[in-house]
Design a protein around this motif. Structure first.
Motif, mmCIF file in Angstrom:
data_model
loop_
_atom_site.group_PDB
_atom_site.id
_atom_site.type_symbol
_atom_site.label_atom_id
_atom_site.label_comp_id
_atom_site.label_asym_id
_atom_site.label_seq_id
_atom_site.Cartn_x
_atom_site.Cartn_y
_atom_site.Cartn_z
ATOM 1 N N ALA A 191 -11.730 -16.077 16.055
ATOM 2 C CA ALA A 191 -11.451 -16.479 14.678
ATOM 3 C C ALA A 191 -10.757 -17.832 14.586
ATOM 4 N N GLN A 192 -10.196 -18.329 15.679
ATOM 5 C CA GLN A 192 -9.345 -19.511 15.580
ATOM 6 C C GLN A 192 -10.114 -20.775 15.186
ATOM 7 N N ASP A 193 -11.406 -20.813 15.460
ATOM 8 C CA ASP A 193 -12.198 -22.001 15.150
ATOM 9 C C ASP A 193 -13.079 -21.796 13.927
ATOM 10 N N ASP A 194 -12.667 -20.920 13.034
ATOM 11 C CA ASP A 194 -13.497 -20.555 11.886
ATOM 12 C C ASP A 194 -13.962 -21.778 11.098
ATOM 13 N N GLY A 195 -13.051 -22.679 10.750
ATOM 14 C CA GLY A 195 -13.421 -23.862 9.975
ATOM 15 C C GLY A 195 -14.397 -24.748 10.714
ATOM 16 N N LEU A 196 -14.142 -24.966 11.997
ATOM 17 C CA LEU A 196 -15.023 -25.783 12.828
ATOM 18 C C LEU A 196 -16.424 -25.186 12.894
ATOM 19 N N LEU A 197 -16.507 -23.880 13.095
ATOM 20 C CA LEU A 197 -17.805 -23.248 13.289
ATOM 21 C C LEU A 197 -18.598 -23.175 11.994
ATOM 22 N N ARG A 198 -17.912 -22.998 10.878
ATOM 23 C CA ARG A 198 -18.603 -23.059 9.589
ATOM 24 C C ARG A 198 -19.204 -24.450 9.380
ATOM 25 N N ALA A 199 -18.424 -25.476 9.703
ATOM 26 C CA ALA A 199 -18.910 -26.846 9.539
ATOM 27 C C ALA A 199 -20.095 -27.122 10.460
ATOM 28 N N LEU A 200 -20.014 -26.679 11.705
ATOM 29 C CA LEU A 200 -21.126 -26.875 12.641
ATOM 30 C C LEU A 200 -22.392 -26.190 12.136
ATOM 31 N N ALA A 201 -22.248 -24.941 11.707
ATOM 32 C CA ALA A 201 -23.416 -24.190 11.256
ATOM 33 C C ALA A 201 -24.083 -24.868 10.068
ATOM 34 N N GLU A 202 -23.291 -25.424 9.168
ATOM 35 C CA GLU A 202 -23.851 -26.065 7.981
ATOM 36 C C GLU A 202 -24.415 -27.446 8.281
ATOM 37 N N GLN A 203 -23.726 -28.214 9.127
ATOM 38 C CA GLN A 203 -24.088 -29.611 9.306
ATOM 39 C C GLN A 203 -25.219 -29.821 10.300
ATOM 40 N N VAL A 204 -25.371 -28.939 11.304
ATOM 41 C CA VAL A 204 -26.398 -29.230 12.311
ATOM 42 C C VAL A 204 -27.822 -29.152 11.748
ATOM 43 N N PRO A 205 -28.278 -28.103 11.055
ATOM 44 C CA PRO A 205 -27.705 -26.762 10.939
ATOM 45 C C PRO A 205 -28.194 -25.877 12.077
ATOM 46 N N CYS A 206 -27.398 -24.845 12.351
ATOM 47 C CA CYS A 206 -27.756 -23.881 13.378
ATOM 48 C C CYS A 206 -26.912 -22.642 13.166
ATOM 49 N N ALA A 207 -27.288 -21.570 13.824
ATOM 50 C CA ALA A 207 -26.398 -20.420 13.887
ATOM 51 C C ALA A 207 -25.351 -20.693 14.960
ATOM 52 N N VAL A 208 -24.182 -20.106 14.801
ATOM 53 C CA VAL A 208 -23.122 -20.229 15.793
ATOM 54 C C VAL A 208 -22.583 -18.831 16.075
ATOM 55 N N ALA A 209 -22.502 -18.490 17.355
ATOM 56 C CA ALA A 209 -21.980 -17.187 17.763
ATOM 57 C C ALA A 209 -20.704 -17.411 18.563
ATOM 58 N N ALA A 210 -19.575 -16.989 18.013
ATOM 59 C CA ALA A 210 -18.281 -17.170 18.676
ATOM 60 C C ALA A 210 -17.949 -15.915 19.465
ATOM 61 N N VAL A 211 -17.720 -16.071 20.761
ATOM 62 C CA VAL A 211 -17.477 -14.927 21.633
ATOM 63 C C VAL A 211 -15.976 -14.707 21.801
ATOM 64 N N ASP A 212 -15.557 -13.458 21.645
ATOM 65 C CA ASP A 212 -14.141 -13.082 21.764
ATOM 66 C C ASP A 212 -13.917 -12.488 23.153
ATOM 67 N N TYR A 213 -13.844 -13.360 24.155
ATOM 68 C CA TYR A 213 -13.715 -12.916 25.541
ATOM 69 C C TYR A 213 -12.292 -12.441 25.834
ATOM 70 N N ARG A 214 -12.162 -11.630 26.882
ATOM 71 C CA ARG A 214 -10.844 -11.150 27.300
ATOM 72 C C ARG A 214 -10.032 -12.289 27.916
ATOM 73 N N LEU A 215 -8.721 -12.223 27.722
ATOM 74 C CA LEU A 215 -7.832 -13.298 28.150
ATOM 75 C C LEU A 215 -7.107 -12.960 29.452
ATOM 76 N N ALA A 216 -6.805 -14.014 30.215
ATOM 77 C CA ALA A 216 -5.923 -13.918 31.368
ATOM 78 C C ALA A 216 -4.466 -13.988 30.864
ATOM 79 N N PRO A 217 -3.493 -13.555 31.632
ATOM 80 C CA PRO A 217 -3.586 -13.000 32.989
ATOM 81 C C PRO A 217 -3.952 -11.524 33.035
ATOM 82 N N GLU A 218 -3.978 -10.853 31.873
ATOM 83 C CA GLU A 218 -4.337 -9.435 31.868
ATOM 84 C C GLU A 218 -5.747 -9.208 32.409
ATOM 85 N N HIS A 219 -6.621 -10.173 32.161
ATOM 86 C CA HIS A 219 -8.021 -10.064 32.603
ATOM 87 C C HIS A 219 -8.403 -11.359 33.306
#
Length: 345
Positions: free
Chosen positions: A108-136
């Motif tokens: 969710a942190q890049d919501d504004g950026l990804l909305r702009a990319l999707a509209e301006q390119v245009p393209c679909a954008v899929a943001a992946v919520d991967y697991r974080l280190a050091p826990e993973h």
């Protein structure tokens, strides 16, 4: 050392404001507190941007939440999909990997950026919520990204996407993971990528850049933070001889056969040397590569100093490359095995 000596004067006020906001630099010593604080900031920024964008008429984008099956019994991987509504035709798609030094952030942190990319390119954008280190630690974050990529390709028809025009990209640690993902996709040969969009990517666990006026240690992402992030990902083994290229792309011995690459970095970024070195190696390996270095720019300047002339140039260059690569004659992707489509909502 004067940290501002070589910084573009137009970018300096935003940097000072950022440093005041975070108390000089990000403090990774208390990750739970920092993560909670970032979630609050992201939520506030997202709410503000949605309020500012609210206007009558049809929405320009649809945003849906999905879960890609994890690899080998791993948990499902949340994916946030942005899709322009202006067309029903299959769209090219960018799989986006967020930054955060491997230890911070979410889709969710890049919501504004990804909305702009999707509209301006245009393209679909899929943001992946991967697991974080050091826990993973590695390979969990990369395997999550690969699971999302494989799912996108396998379910493209149902999602309204073109499986022959899939790109990967990310910023900072996300750019580093995207570079590793391109290596993994090449070697597993299940999904062929159109390009890789690497924005000031975090590529080398050896932390090789020398400190100096052009690369001050205290600007935005510090050398200490870099050590912390890499050690979190690599279970305390940052800089070890056995580090895999799938963990740190700069360690990969063979770069031939990778998709075309775009690398953008500021001249005052800690990652300047490693990014230039990786671009040179890609070129020598026969990979079509574009490298852009922005004079006087620091890490993350395009978001920290958004609205400046330098940030606008960065965004225009980025979007132009992605638009050109995703509208080019598509490359043929290898079919993936059937993967169940599971809507999270």
């Amino acid at each position: 050392m004067d940290d501002y000596a070589n910084i573009d004067p137009e970018l300096a006020p935003a940097l000072r404001a950022f440093q005041l906001q975070v108390g000089g630099a990000l403090d990774l010593s208390d990750l739970p507190a920092l993560r909670a604080g970032m979630l609050q900031m992201v939520a506030a920024a997202t709410e503000a941007s949605r309020g500012a964008a609210a206007r009558p008429g049809p929405a320009a984008l649809t945003v849906t939440e999905w879960v890609a099956p994890g690899a080998d019994g791993a948990p499902g991987v949340p994916v946030r999909l942005y899709r322009p509504t202006a067309t029903s035709a299959p769209l090219p798609v960018l799989l986006w990997v967020h930054g955060g030094g491997f230890v911070l952030g979410d889709a969710a942190q890049d919501d504004g950026l990804l909305r702009a990319l999707a509209e301006q390119v245009p393209c679909a954008v899929a943001a992946v919520d991967y697991r974080l280190a050091p826990e993973h630690p590695h390979p969990a974050p990369l395997e999550d990204c690969y699971a999302a990529l494989r799912w996108l390709a396998g379910q493209a028809a149902g999602l309204g996407l073109d499986p022959e025009r899939i790109a990967v990209g990310g910023a900072s640690a996300g750019g580093g993971l995207a570079a590793c993902l391109a290596l993994l996709a090449r070697d597993r040969a299940e999904v062929r990528l159109a390009c890789q969009l690497l924005l000031y990517p975090m590529l080398d666990d050896r932390n090789t850049a020398p400190a100096g006026p052009d690369c001050p240690d205290t600007v935005v992402w510090t050398r200490e933070n870099n050590h912390t992030g890499w050690n979190a990902l690599l279970s305390g083994r940052a800089g070890a001889a056995e580090t895999s290229g799938y963990a740190a792309a700069a360690r990969a011995e063979r770069l031939a056969g990778l998709p075309p690459a775009y690398i953008a970095v500021g001249a005052c970024d800690l990652f300047l040397d490693e990014d230039i070195a990786y671009a040179r190696r890609l070129l020598h390996a026969g990979v079509a590569t574009e490298l852009r270095v922005y004079a006087g720019a620091y890490h993350g300047f395009d978001s920290i100093a958004g609205g400046t002339a330098a940030a606008r140039r960065f965004i225009e260059d980025r979007d132009s490359y992605l638009r050109r690569m995703l509208r080019a004659e598509p490359v043929r992707a290898r079919p993936c095995a059937d993967i169940p489509l599971e809507n999270k909502c």
